[in-house]
Write a protein that holds these residues in place. Structure first.
Motif, PDB file in Angstrom:
ATOM      1  N   PRO A 103      54.286  41.048  55.750  1.00 41.77           N
ATOM      2  CA  PRO A 103      54.328  39.600  55.631  1.00 41.77           C
ATOM      3  C   PRO A 103      55.305  38.985  56.640  1.00 41.77           C
ATOM      4  N   PHE A 104      55.067  37.712  56.960  1.00 38.94           N
ATOM      5  CA  PHE A 104      55.968  36.962  57.806  1.00 38.94           C
ATOM      6  C   PHE A 104      56.775  36.052  56.892  1.00 38.94           C
ATOM      7  N   CYS A 105      58.066  35.947  57.160  1.00 40.49           N
ATOM      8  CA  CYS A 105      58.943  35.155  56.296  1.00 40.49           C
ATOM      9  C   CYS A 105      59.696  34.106  57.101  1.00 40.49           C
ATOM     10  N   GLY A 157      67.468  31.349  50.372  1.00 40.00           N
ATOM     11  CA  GLY A 157      66.305  32.211  50.227  1.00 40.00           C
ATOM     12  C   GLY A 157      65.275  31.985  51.320  1.00 40.00           C
ATOM     13  N   GLN A 158      64.122  32.585  51.125  1.00 40.85           N
ATOM     14  CA  GLN A 158      63.055  32.492  52.115  1.00 40.85           C
ATOM     15  C   GLN A 158      61.696  32.466  51.436  1.00 40.85           C
ATOM     16  N   ALA A 159      60.706  32.074  52.190  1.00 43.94           N
ATOM     17  CA  ALA A 159      59.316  32.092  51.732  1.00 43.94           C
ATOM     18  C   ALA A 159      58.557  33.041  52.650  1.00 43.94           C
ATOM     19  N   MET A 182      60.246  31.345  65.636  1.00 44.24           N
ATOM     20  CA  MET A 182      59.152  31.098  64.690  1.00 44.24           C
ATOM     21  C   MET A 182      59.640  31.104  63.237  1.00 44.24           C
ATOM     22  N   LYS A 183      60.838  30.610  63.003  1.00 43.57           N
ATOM     23  CA  LYS A 183      61.431  30.642  61.665  1.00 43.57           C
ATOM     24  C   LYS A 183      61.650  29.258  61.056  1.00 43.57           C
ATOM     25  N   GLY A 184      61.169  28.197  61.710  1.00 41.19           N
ATOM     26  CA  GLY A 184      61.453  26.862  61.210  1.00 41.19           C
ATOM     27  C   GLY A 184      60.309  26.172  60.490  1.00 41.19           C
ATOM     28  N   PHE A 185      59.219  26.891  60.219  1.00 43.97           N
ATOM     29  CA  PHE A 185      58.042  26.255  59.621  1.00 43.97           C
ATOM     30  C   PHE A 185      58.311  25.733  58.208  1.00 43.97           C
ATOM     31  N   VAL A 186      58.959  26.527  57.377  1.00 41.77           N
ATOM     32  CA  VAL A 186      59.203  26.101  55.995  1.00 41.77           C
ATOM     33  C   VAL A 186      60.170  24.922  55.970  1.00 41.77           C
ATOM     34  N   GLN A 203      52.288  26.424  50.856  1.00 45.47           N
ATOM     35  CA  GLN A 203      51.255  25.829  51.708  1.00 45.47           C
ATOM     36  C   GLN A 203      51.419  26.233  53.168  1.00 45.47           C
ATOM     37  N   VAL A 204      52.638  26.252  53.647  1.00 35.61           N
ATOM     38  CA  VAL A 204      52.853  26.491  55.072  1.00 35.61           C
ATOM     39  C   VAL A 204      52.852  27.984  55.409  1.00 35.61           C
TER      40      VAL A 204
END
Length: 195
Positions: A78-80, A91-93, A138-142, A161-162
């Protein structure tokens, strides 16, 4: 037909590739690359259809496709993403399969939003990007999704969703297309943002 920037870029790329001379000095007389082989291939092709998706559509709709070579969550994840880049304690998603009838809150596509999604800042140093010193994390989407829609929706729903994606079974038409046709997700745009 309206020529979108993505389609125009794809056509320009194809024309550029076509114009590049072959590294071989002579064409083979038989086998791959020979006149007979090319004629045989051209004889079989009746149509070429190019389906282009923006980056989130590929991640969301093709994220669960198991075809070899596709860089997506099911194959390489998975990508987090952290909930907040500067505060990892929140935390993270991480990407997981989950079906949505509709994603109500589409991730932002403005240049500043893309900057944050890719580099973790709204104004990355362009000189550092061009020199290769600054690479996208690539870590700023959430965090960007929460900033954009946090007052309109639940934070947990927004993170899902993202980051999440459809499985092969949930998108049977696209699954059939990926298994029958060439599919790749290594297309890069020189213009992040809206057209």
């Amino acid at each position: 037909m309206k020529l979108t920037p993505a389609l125009f870029g794809l056509l320009a790329f194809a024309a550029t590739i076509e114009a590049i001379p072959s590294p071989r000095d002579t064409k083979p007389t038989s086998g791959a690359g020979s006149d007979a082989s090319i004629a045989n291939l051209k004889d079989k092709i009746k149509n070429v259809v190019v389906l282009v998706m923006e980056n989130r559509s590929v991640d969301n709709l093709l994220g669960g496709q198991k075809i070899k070579g596709l860089d997506n969550p099911i194959n390489n994840g998975p990508f987090c993403n952290p909930i907040n880049i500067t505060d990892p304690s929140l935390g993270q998603a991480c990407s997981t399969p989950r079906n949505f009838d509709s994603i109500l809150n589409d991730p932002g596509h403005a240049v500043y939003g893309n900057n944050f999604e890719f580099y973790g800042t709204f104004s990355p140093n362009n000189t550092a990007i061009q020199s290769g010193e600054l690479k996208p994390i690539m870590k700023g989407f959430v965090q960007e999704h929460l900033r954009t829609y946090g007052t309109k929706a639940n934070a947990s729903d927004l993170a899902v969703q993202v980051m999440n994606y459809y499985t092969e079974e949930q998108v049977p038409v696209l699954t059939a297309m990926t298994k029958q046709f060439v599919t790749f997700n290594s297309w890069f745009s020189g213009h992040p943002g809206v057209s």
